[in-house]
Design an enzyme around this catalytic site. Structure first.
Site: not given
Length: 505
Positions: A182, A240, A244, A263, A300
């Site tokens: 995606k 995010s 998520g 994650e 991150c």
């Protein structure tokens, strides 16, 4: 060479239109029009992936390794075009994009080497004991097998290394699992040209074209359809916490729940112990500023919080950080939405009368300037919102009265991707107190370093307890990440001619 996107989806070797279009929003350069994804395209991609699994999932490891290496070669063949459209879409500098491309091709080749060795199969054998009493035992063998088609969500902050042919895709393909990607609407052109490279590798190596599909964004229903499709057996996601968690819940609510390897971000706290702070407060402040602002703070593993013992050494540390941050100019953020979230995060800190601004700036549009704030340990513990990630170059200094208070703060942190201890030899006893706490909080514990920069190696863990990730036993970086897309199968009393080939070579 210049690249002009065709704006279509790649589904099992064919470029297809969708229903409607959306227009990219590049940091600079021309905008392009892309087809919006549809549920029908998801169905076609998932069905093609299942068909491909019947051959690709049982192909020799050498076949899969050759495919991975071919993808890396085809990405490199398009290097200049990838960099051109990627830097336009994201605003990332050329050097950063070139480095990320090298990481992307490097991890594809790393997985090729890894599966050829065969250690990941974890082959086990217990011989038959026909004479055992009171009952004989039959021969039992165990091996890891691929789980089936996998969905991968492109990440906003790593348009190559965590997106179309990034770590999740490489690990899944290495395991023998076809992939349905995606795409992320922040860099659809980058996604398309990388998909073009994967297609060229498919044609070069002759694997089933259903082994890979890219469905562009522009429609939230597409993401929901991907994770809910009954032929999809696992999901890889970097993004995010809110997005998520929503997808994680959909995976859990399916008639057949599937693993969601998300994650979801982290504040990556650093603990600066007294002797280290006394010896090198200024250099620690400068180093933190560099890590905090790397890539406009859009990593991150960005170390957003520094915990220090109050006093003159802490004053030296903060003064050095403020000076270094003040020299950092505006940096372009990846999307308008990420820039807005950064502005909102800054406003959240500024709205607290318990928080003292050390460096306050005004960012405009997608251009971000660094900000630095300070708070006491007690006040920090009383306000959970201050321990939530702000995606961007914003830092918080937490002043505590003692190492005892540091340990208290450490226990109250939620799950993290990383935690860091800065120490000297005289801090060893204090570090020994902190380490058992911190290793329960994070997937990676560092000493005397900064967490930005994740090595793609066998020993790396990029994950951690929730909410850093949705599966504390998994990693999305390094060769161990292949385990997410495998499951153990035991074969009892099976003749050699019926065993999977991986037992025999």
């Amino acid at each position: 060479m210049a690249f002009t996107p065709n704006g279509k989806h790649l589904v099992a070797g064919a470029w297809l239109d969708g229903n409607g279009t959306f227009t990219s929003s590049p940091a600079h350069g021309p905008a392009h029009t892309f087809a919006v994804g549809t549920v029908e395209l998801v169905n076609r991609a998932a069905e093609a992936a299942e068909e491909a699994f019947l051959s690709y999932g049982y192909a020799p490891r050498a076949t899969r390794a050759a495919f991975l290496r071919a993808i890396a070669d085809e990405i490199e063949a398009r290097a200049e075009a990838i960099t051109e459209i990627g830097t336009q879409e994201t605003g990332l500098p050329v050097a950063r994009f070139q480095g990320e491309r090298g990481r992307t091709t490097g991890q594809l080749r790393l997985f090729a080497d890894h599966i050829e060795k065969g250690d990941y199969l974890d082959r086990r054998f217990d011989a038959a004991l026909p004479d055992r009493q009171p009952a004989p035992r039959q021969e039992i063998r165990l091996i890891q097998r691929p789980i089936g088609p996998v969905a991968v969500f492109g990440a906003s902050n790593f348009p190559l290394a965590f997106s179309t042919a990034g770590g999740d895709t490489a690990a899944a393909l290495a395991a023998g699992c076809p992939v349905v990607v995606k795409g992320h609407s922040a860099h659809p052109g980058t996604g398309e040209i990388v998909a073009e490279a994967v297609l060229a590798a498919i044609e070069k190596t002759g694997v089933h074209p259903g082994v890979f599909s890219l469905i562009q964004g522009g429609n939230r229903q597409v993401g929901e359809a991907v994770v809910q499709h009954p032929l999809i057996k696992a999901v890889g996601f970097t993004g995010s916490l809110a997005g998520g968690r929503a997808l994680f819940n959909l995976c859990a609510a399916r008639p057949e729940p599937i693993p969601f390897f998300g994650e979801l971000g982290s504040v990556n706290p650093m603990f600066l112990l007294p002797e280290a702070l006394k010896a090198r407060a200024e250099s620690l402040g400068q180093g933190w500023a560099g890590s905090l602002t790397m890539g406009a703070g859009q990593f991150c593993t960005n170390p957003g919080i520094a915990i220090v013992a109050d006093g003159a050494d802490a004053d030296r540390f903060t003064a050095s950080a403020v000076e270094a941050l003040g020299k950092v100019g505006a940096q372009t953020m990846l999307t308008d939405g990420i820039a807005k979230a950064y502005h909102d995060g800054q406003a959240r800190f500024e709205s607290r009368n318990t928080v003292k601004p050390l460096l306050k700036t005004n960012s405009a549009g997608r251009e971000a300037l660094p900000n630095l704030f300070e708070i006491s340990g007690d006040q920090f513990l009383a306000d959970h919102a201050l321990s939530e990630e702000v995606f961007g170059p914003l830092g918080l200094v937490v002043r505590v009265s003692s190492v005892d208070e540091m340990a208290k703060l450490a226990r109250n942190f939620e799950g993290q991707l990383t935690t860091t201890i800065h120490m000297d030899a005289g801090d060893l006893d204090d570090a020994k107190r902190l380490r058992p706490i911190l290793e329960r909080k994070a997937g990676r514990v560092l000493v005397n370093g900064f967490p930005t920069g994740v090595e793609v190696v066998d020993s790396m863990v990029h994950g951690g307890p929730y909410p850093a990730s949705t599966n504390f036993g998994a990693t999305s970086v390094g060769t161990m990440s292949i385990r997410r897309f495998l499951r153990p199968v035991s074969y009892q009393n099976m003749p050699e001619g019926l065993l999977p080939e991986d037992f025999l070579n």
